[in-house]
Enzyme design. Sequence first.
Site, PDB file in Angstrom:
ATOM      1  N   PHE A 149      88.970  61.622  19.052  1.00 17.25           N
ATOM      2  CA  PHE A 149      89.274  60.853  20.140  1.00 17.25           C
ATOM      3  C   PHE A 149      88.995  61.501  21.374  1.00 17.25           C
ATOM      4  CE2 PHE A 149      93.125  63.545  20.067  1.00 17.25           C
ATOM      5  CZ  PHE A 149      93.401  63.671  21.440  1.00 17.25           C
ATOM      6  N   LYS A 173      81.477  55.641  13.247  1.00 18.05           N
ATOM      7  CA  LYS A 173      82.975  55.386  12.954  1.00 18.05           C
ATOM      8  C   LYS A 173      83.661  55.990  14.327  1.00 18.05           C
ATOM      9  CE  LYS A 173      86.836  56.741  11.454  1.00 18.05           C
ATOM     10  NZ  LYS A 173      87.865  56.371  12.556  1.00 18.05           N
ATOM     11  N   SER A 226      89.588  67.412  13.335  1.00 15.71           N
ATOM     12  CA  SER A 226      90.484  68.473  13.185  1.00 15.71           C
ATOM     13  C   SER A 226      90.092  69.236  11.757  1.00 15.71           C
ATOM     14  CB  SER A 226      92.057  68.027  12.978  1.00 15.71           C
ATOM     15  OG  SER A 226      91.981  67.072  11.912  1.00 15.71           O
ATOM     16  N   CYS A 281      88.205  70.746  22.491  1.00 13.63           N
ATOM     17  CA  CYS A 281      87.936  71.632  21.432  1.00 13.63           C
ATOM     18  C   CYS A 281      87.367  73.019  21.950  1.00 13.63           C
ATOM     19  CB  CYS A 281      86.871  71.098  20.308  1.00 13.63           C
ATOM     20  SG  CYS A 281      85.164  70.984  20.981  1.00 13.63           S
ATOM     21  N   GLU A 382      96.707  74.818  16.383  1.00 13.36           N
ATOM     22  CA  GLU A 382      95.906  74.382  17.591  1.00 13.36           C
ATOM     23  C   GLU A 382      96.901  73.496  18.431  1.00 13.36           C
ATOM     24  OE1 GLU A 382      92.918  71.531  16.794  1.00 13.36           O
ATOM     25  OE2 GLU A 382      91.665  71.842  18.344  1.00 13.36           O
TER      26      GLU A 382
HETATM   27  P1  NAD Z   1      91.495  63.882  13.553  1.00 15.22           P
HETATM   28  O1  NAD Z   1      90.775  64.803  12.629  1.00 15.22           O
HETATM   29  O2  NAD Z   1      92.617  63.112  13.497  1.00 15.22           O
HETATM   30  O3  NAD Z   1      90.478  62.538  13.512  1.00 15.22           O
HETATM   31  C1  NAD Z   1      88.938  62.576  13.426  1.00 15.22           C
HETATM   32  C2  NAD Z   1      88.317  61.480  12.762  1.00 15.22           C
HETATM   33  O4  NAD Z   1      88.929  61.669  11.210  1.00 15.22           O
HETATM   34  C3  NAD Z   1      88.864  60.182  13.428  1.00 15.22           C
HETATM   35  O5  NAD Z   1      87.754  59.271  13.276  1.00 15.22           O
HETATM   36  C4  NAD Z   1      89.834  59.698  12.362  1.00 15.22           C
HETATM   37  O6  NAD Z   1      90.058  58.315  12.216  1.00 15.22           O
HETATM   38  C5  NAD Z   1      89.429  60.351  10.914  1.00 15.22           C
HETATM   39  N1  NAD Z   1      90.611  60.681  10.254  1.00 15.22           N
HETATM   40  C6  NAD Z   1      91.922  61.097  10.564  1.00 15.22           C
HETATM   41  N2  NAD Z   1      92.641  61.400   9.480  1.00 15.22           N
HETATM   42  C7  NAD Z   1      91.748  61.399   8.454  1.00 15.22           C
HETATM   43  C8  NAD Z   1      92.042  61.540   6.878  1.00 15.22           C
HETATM   44  N3  NAD Z   1      93.282  62.001   6.609  1.00 15.22           N
HETATM   45  N4  NAD Z   1      91.066  61.087   6.234  1.00 15.22           N
HETATM   46  C9  NAD Z   1      90.107  60.894   6.650  1.00 15.22           C
HETATM   47  N5  NAD Z   1      89.494  60.657   7.817  1.00 15.22           N
HETATM   48  C10 NAD Z   1      90.394  60.841   8.834  1.00 15.22           C
HETATM   49  O7  NAD Z   1      91.046  64.288  15.056  1.00 15.22           O
HETATM   50  P2  NAD Z   1      91.442  64.012  16.474  1.00 15.22           P
HETATM   51  O8  NAD Z   1      92.744  63.995  16.592  1.00 15.22           O
HETATM   52  O9  NAD Z   1      90.767  62.529  16.647  1.00 15.22           O
HETATM   53  O10 NAD Z   1      90.555  64.920  17.316  1.00 15.22           O
HETATM   54  C11 NAD Z   1      91.143  66.070  17.853  1.00 15.22           C
HETATM   55  C12 NAD Z   1      90.726  67.116  16.992  1.00 15.22           C
HETATM   56  O11 NAD Z   1      89.217  67.188  16.938  1.00 15.22           O
HETATM   57  C13 NAD Z   1      90.888  68.608  17.353  1.00 15.22           C
HETATM   58  O12 NAD Z   1      91.418  69.306  16.423  1.00 15.22           O
HETATM   59  C14 NAD Z   1      89.854  69.162  18.048  1.00 15.22           C
HETATM   60  O13 NAD Z   1      89.684  70.629  18.307  1.00 15.22           O
HETATM   61  C15 NAD Z   1      88.761  68.491  17.092  1.00 15.22           C
HETATM   62  N6  NAD Z   1      87.447  68.586  17.973  1.00 15.22           N
HETATM   63  C16 NAD Z   1      86.625  69.594  17.402  1.00 15.22           C
HETATM   64  C17 NAD Z   1      85.454  69.640  18.211  1.00 15.22           C
HETATM   65  C18 NAD Z   1      84.239  70.824  17.834  1.00 15.22           C
HETATM   66  O14 NAD Z   1      83.157  70.470  18.258  1.00 15.22           O
HETATM   67  N7  NAD Z   1      84.534  71.615  16.893  1.00 15.22           N
HETATM   68  C19 NAD Z   1      84.982  68.759  19.269  1.00 15.22           C
HETATM   69  C20 NAD Z   1      85.957  67.644  19.599  1.00 15.22           C
HETATM   70  C21 NAD Z   1      87.298  67.637  18.839  1.00 15.22           C
END
Ligand code: NAD
Length: 498
Positions: A149, A173, A226, A281, A382
């Site tokens: 997000f 997605k 994440s 991140c 985190e």
């Molecule tokens: P998230 O992991 O909850 O969601 C990411 C994506 O996965 C979304 O599209 C979501 O719909 C999907 N998703 C969520 N739960 C799922 C599941 N159980 N099974 C399959 N798909 C699922 O992450 P978020 O809260 O949207 O974003 C924040 C996280 O993203 C933080 O941990 C941040 O550090 C990380 N992030 C990392 C980077 C990087 O470059 N390493 C960059 C931006 C954000």
Amino acid sequence: METLKHWINGEYYEGQPLDTFDIDNPATGQVDKKLLLASPADLDYAVEVAATAQKKWREVSLAKRVEIMFRMRQLLLDNQDTMARLIVEEHGKTYPDAIGEIQRGRETLDFACGINTALKGEMSYNISTGVDIHTMRQPVGVVAGICPFNFPAMVPMWMHPLAIATGNAFILKPATPTPSASLFTAELYKEAGLPDGIFNVVAGEKETVQAMLTHPGIDAISFVGSTPVAHIVQETGVKNGKRVQALGGANNHAIVMPDADLKFAAKHISAAAFGAAGERCMALPVVVAVGGVEDELADLVAEEARQIRVGSGMDQNTDMGPVISAAAKKRIVGLIDSAEKAGATVTLDGRDLIIEGFENGYFMGPTIVTNCPLDNELYTNEIFGPVLTIITAQTYEEAIELVNASPFGNGSAIFTNDGGMARRFTHEVEAGMVGVNVPIPTPVAYYSFGGWKNSLLGDRHIHGPEGVSFYTRGKAITSRWPSDSGAYGATMTFEREE
Ligand code: NAD
């Protein structure tokens, strides 16, 4: 109330939604839009359309692909105000932050405009008599991008310009709370002349992600989110024969050495810890203060942090917006509470902030925590919120050990005026992106972006040269032309004379 649909085959598509998701504005707490969540049949349709379109797209000349990328770049520039407003509405970050992420995302489009150069192969003449070899890189097919997000425009742009420019079709997605920037991107690609079916947006939650990970028509997955979800994506995707890169969470540390310019360090640490409400991140939630500088540093950072004006992202006097949701605020406050109970000191407390006129928004003020036990979940998790934890070390050796003990390895930085010290740190630190007096060392898009350990699963970083490599497969062609002309023919003639 507006209903947001998918984008498939160059148009909005309703399909047979499994359910809907309420999208609220984090500054007001008010639900303004509904998002349709795709059924497996909707995804099947998107994959079929993408696979059919890709067969033609991969034959389109590099000159034509580059032309479309240049047009898309200009359209993004011309329409960045509209896109930034959509981001602020759904994410809550400030308008300048939203413009900033669009600009950083556009860097990948800049790189994609030079895809003709990046895709050049190699050639060796006469490796054996009359035999040559050359290499080429070809698209993998249909690529899915699963996004978080926190950067609704930039993170998808780390993926789709390169996936598309290298000849693939792309299914995006977006995260359910922040899908509008992706849908707007689809409209811009259409205007830029991209053929229908090459860029698609399919919204959904974990059911949709599971369906993507097991779908036989999807060849590669780029994931950013994440760490727990990155593990699911990596394991399931690979088990199903897909190429996967899964970028995970982070808990970035910076070391502040006693010889550093503390005022300079404090200014940059404050911006890195609290900018975008800590929801980056590459944010900086932990500082290791070395050799007794912790109190002076904590005071200086607090002085900077107190100047941060928290409020609605569209208010031009705002420096920091709300966090993404009520649940996120509850989680962040809970982690600070737990550290306090375990003996930590909250030297600047943003837990109870209420903004006049936005009483239902998910606002928090910058928060600084010292004396946090190292086994407390505030430090080990985190935080992904506007919280800075300052821990201490007596020596550089002790500090680097703390940094490298983290299970994450996205970014890390050192503040020092000693070049030798900085050089040693850049060599010894276990992180993918490293800063010297630069707290958020996010590489420009013609380099690649990626962390180590739990911050990236898979072997290829995202965008830049490694992105090109991820979205393409190598091919080596060895060829011989047996005829009487040219080098091989001359050899044959000589042999006949013998
Ligand atoms: P998230 O992991 O909850 O969601 C990411 C994506 O996965 C979304 O599209 C979501 O719909 C999907 N998703 C969520 N739960 C799922 C599941 N159980 N099974 C399959 N798909 C699922 O992450 P978020 O809260 O949207 O974003 C924040 C996280 O993203 C933080 O941990 C941040 O550090 C990380 N992030 C990392 C980077 C990087 O470059 N390493 C960059 C931006 C954000």
